[in-house]
Design an enzyme around this catalytic site. Structure first.
Site, PDB file in Angstrom:
ATOM      1  CE1 TYR A  56      47.419  17.837   8.330  1.00 48.40           C
ATOM      2  CE2 TYR A  56      45.250  18.292   9.230  1.00 48.40           C
ATOM      3  CZ  TYR A  56      46.315  18.667   8.448  1.00 48.40           C
ATOM      4  OH  TYR A  56      46.291  19.884   7.793  1.00 48.40           O
ATOM      5  CD  GLN A  91      34.792  26.880   5.308  1.00 49.39           C
ATOM      6  OE1 GLN A  91      35.783  27.448   4.827  1.00 49.39           O
ATOM      7  NE2 GLN A  91      33.941  27.497   6.097  1.00 49.39           N
ATOM      8  CG  ASP A  94      34.662  18.644  13.597  1.00 47.82           C
ATOM      9  OD1 ASP A  94      34.924  19.847  13.797  1.00 47.82           O
ATOM     10  OD2 ASP A  94      33.501  18.255  13.301  1.00 47.82           O
ATOM     11  CG  HIS A 109      38.139  22.541   3.588  1.00 49.30           C
ATOM     12  ND1 HIS A 109      38.221  23.660   4.382  1.00 49.30           N
ATOM     13  CD2 HIS A 109      37.890  22.996   2.340  1.00 49.30           C
ATOM     14  CE1 HIS A 109      38.043  24.740   3.647  1.00 49.30           C
ATOM     15  NE2 HIS A 109      37.821  24.378   2.406  1.00 49.30           N
ATOM     16  CB  CYS A 117      46.650   5.129  -1.318  1.00 50.90           C
ATOM     17  SG  CYS A 117      48.144   4.409  -2.048  1.00 50.90           S
ATOM     18  CB  CYS A 136      47.946   1.527   0.336  1.00 50.21           C
ATOM     19  SG  CYS A 136      46.353   1.524  -0.531  1.00 50.21           S
ATOM     20  CB  THR A 177      33.039  29.927   8.167  1.00 50.10           C
ATOM     21  OG1 THR A 177      34.199  30.013   7.329  1.00 50.10           O
ATOM     22  CG2 THR A 177      31.844  30.512   7.441  1.00 50.10           C
ATOM     23  CG  LEU A 203      32.145  34.085  18.354  1.00 54.22           C
ATOM     24  CD1 LEU A 203      33.458  33.829  19.076  1.00 54.22           C
ATOM     25  CD2 LEU A 203      30.961  33.820  19.261  1.00 54.22           C
TER      26      LEU A 203
HETATM   27  N1  APR Z   1      29.752  30.385  17.662  1.00 52.76           N
HETATM   28  C1  APR Z   1      29.680  30.976  16.437  1.00 52.76           C
HETATM   29  N2  APR Z   1      30.765  31.383  15.745  1.00 52.76           N
HETATM   30  C2  APR Z   1      31.971  31.183  16.322  1.00 52.76           C
HETATM   31  C3  APR Z   1      32.130  30.588  17.592  1.00 52.76           C
HETATM   32  C4  APR Z   1      30.956  30.178  18.263  1.00 52.76           C
HETATM   33  N3  APR Z   1      30.992  29.589  19.490  1.00 52.76           N
HETATM   34  N4  APR Z   1      33.463  30.565  17.898  1.00 52.76           N
HETATM   35  C5  APR Z   1      34.104  31.117  16.839  1.00 52.76           C
HETATM   36  N5  APR Z   1      33.210  31.494  15.903  1.00 52.76           N
HETATM   37  C6  APR Z   1      33.458  32.114  14.596  1.00 52.76           C
HETATM   38  C7  APR Z   1      34.483  33.217  14.607  1.00 52.76           C
HETATM   39  O1  APR Z   1      33.817  34.464  14.804  1.00 52.76           O
HETATM   40  C8  APR Z   1      35.078  33.102  13.203  1.00 52.76           C
HETATM   41  O2  APR Z   1      34.335  33.909  12.308  1.00 52.76           O
HETATM   42  O3  APR Z   1      33.972  31.090  13.778  1.00 52.76           O
HETATM   43  C9  APR Z   1      34.868  31.634  12.821  1.00 52.76           C
HETATM   44  C10 APR Z   1      36.129  30.801  12.817  1.00 52.76           C
HETATM   45  O4  APR Z   1      36.937  31.263  11.767  1.00 52.76           O
HETATM   46  P1  APR Z   1      38.282  30.445  11.376  1.00 52.76           P
HETATM   47  O5  APR Z   1      39.040  30.146  12.626  1.00 52.76           O
HETATM   48  O6  APR Z   1      38.927  31.219  10.268  1.00 52.76           O
HETATM   49  O7  APR Z   1      37.771  29.032  10.833  1.00 52.76           O
HETATM   50  P2  APR Z   1      37.141  28.726   9.402  1.00 52.76           P
HETATM   51  O8  APR Z   1      36.391  29.910   8.883  1.00 52.76           O
HETATM   52  O9  APR Z   1      36.409  27.455   9.535  1.00 52.76           O
HETATM   53  O10 APR Z   1      38.439  28.476   8.475  1.00 52.76           O
HETATM   54  C11 APR Z   1      38.169  28.103   7.140  1.00 52.76           C
HETATM   55  O11 APR Z   1      40.539  27.809   6.745  1.00 52.76           O
HETATM   56  O12 APR Z   1      42.547  27.088   7.507  1.00 52.76           O
HETATM   57  C12 APR Z   1      41.512  26.762   6.677  1.00 52.76           C
HETATM   58  O13 APR Z   1      40.863  24.623   6.020  1.00 52.76           O
HETATM   59  C13 APR Z   1      40.852  25.484   7.113  1.00 52.76           C
HETATM   60  O14 APR Z   1      38.518  24.911   7.028  1.00 52.76           O
HETATM   61  C14 APR Z   1      39.433  25.908   7.441  1.00 52.76           C
HETATM   62  C15 APR Z   1      39.260  27.186   6.652  1.00 52.76           C
END
Ligand code: APR
Length: 234
Positions: A56, A91, A94, A109, A117, A136, A177, A203
């Site tokens: 991290y 989620q 950043d 998240h 702490c 802490c 997501t 995507l």
């Molecule tokens: N524009 C739109 N969508 C995008 C882009 C983009 N430029 N790039 C990637 N994506 C989409 C992908 O199609 C995918 O559906 O973003 C999604 C990313 O999916 P993940 O990598 O699984 O990320 P996320 O859904 O945020 O993960 C959820 O899982 O590991 C845990 O805590 C972690 O918060 C995270 C959670």
């Protein structure tokens, strides 16, 4: 397109992809290069806290080096120009939503620039490294700081607010997501149950895409600004 009054925006790693941050499950994603159980579970943290802090601390440095993209900025434009309450439930750990000027941001998240702490519960905000030697500032105990990241199996943050907003929103927008990690992946079902229209920006089709009324495939940095212009044109 109709006039909405309360908009629930759920974001995932995909909204930060065009800023240069890796997503989790793509070809070169974070979970392809690290074992989830090592860096995103309580057991992994107890087993090797130094490894988790290093992971991290590195991610923290990456986040500091990137800028919000057009998708984050489109949310700011919507919040500033559209006559509705617009809430951002992310989620992502950043802080690009805040850096873009987004308001009403809820990190379910956790946040990369925070550590908690385990002795007294104090939340330390810092962009500096946190490790097993960190004391802490509240209870002065050393070595009990954990990244304020919600690990798998832990409870999400801000859930009282999230549940209220899911009942009250009339538009649910999911951006970047994959819809595979619950409870966040189930939010769209709740919003739909309470009558919200649902739109998904990714995507490619996601795990729960059958729950969305509308799918907008493509880069959020290109597609979301267009969608915001349509909302503002009402
Ligand atoms: N524009 C739109 N969508 C995008 C882009 C983009 N430029 N790039 C990637 N994506 C989409 C992908 O199609 C995918 O559906 O973003 C999604 C990313 O999916 P993940 O990598 O699984 O990320 P996320 O859904 O945020 O993960 C959820 O899982 O590991 C845990 O805590 C972690 O918060 C995270 C959670």
């Amino acid at each position: 397109m109709k006039q909405y009054h309360r908009i629930f925006i759920l974001t995932g790693a995909g909204i930060s992809a065009e800023s240069g941050l890796a997503t989790f499950r793509s070809a070169n994603g974070l979970w392809n290069n690290h074992k989830v159980e090592d860096v995103a579970s309580i057991e992994g943290f107890e087993r090797n806290p130094a490894l988790v802090h290093d992971f991290y601390n590195d991610l923290k440095k990456e986040v500091q080096g990137v800028e919000p993209n057009a998708a984050h900025l489109a949310i700011t434009k919507l919040q500033q120009n559209y006559d509705a309450e617009v809430n951002v439930i992310t989620q992502n750990v950043d802080t690009l939503h805040e850096k873009a000027g987004n308001q009403n941001v809820y990190h379910i998240h956790g946040q990369i620039n925070q550590a908690v702490c385990l002795n007294c519960g104090h939340v330390l905000e810092t962009w500096g490294d946190v490790d097993t030697e960190t004391v802490c500032p509240h209870c002065q105990v050393m070595g009990m700081m954990k990244p304020n990241i919600v690990f798998f199996g832990e409870n999400l943050l801000c859930m009282d607010t999230v549940e209220r907003l899911l009942r009250q929103s009339d538009l649910f927008i999911s951006i970047g997501t994959s819809g595979v990690v619950y409870p966040a992946a189930g939010f769209v079902q709740t919003a739909k149950y309470y009558g919200a229209d649902t739109v998904e920006f990714t995507l490619e089709p996601t795990a729960n895409n059958f729950l969305f009324d509308k799918h907008i495939y493509g880069k959020a940095g290109e597609m979301l600004p267009q969608f915001v212009e349509e909302l503002l044109a009402i």
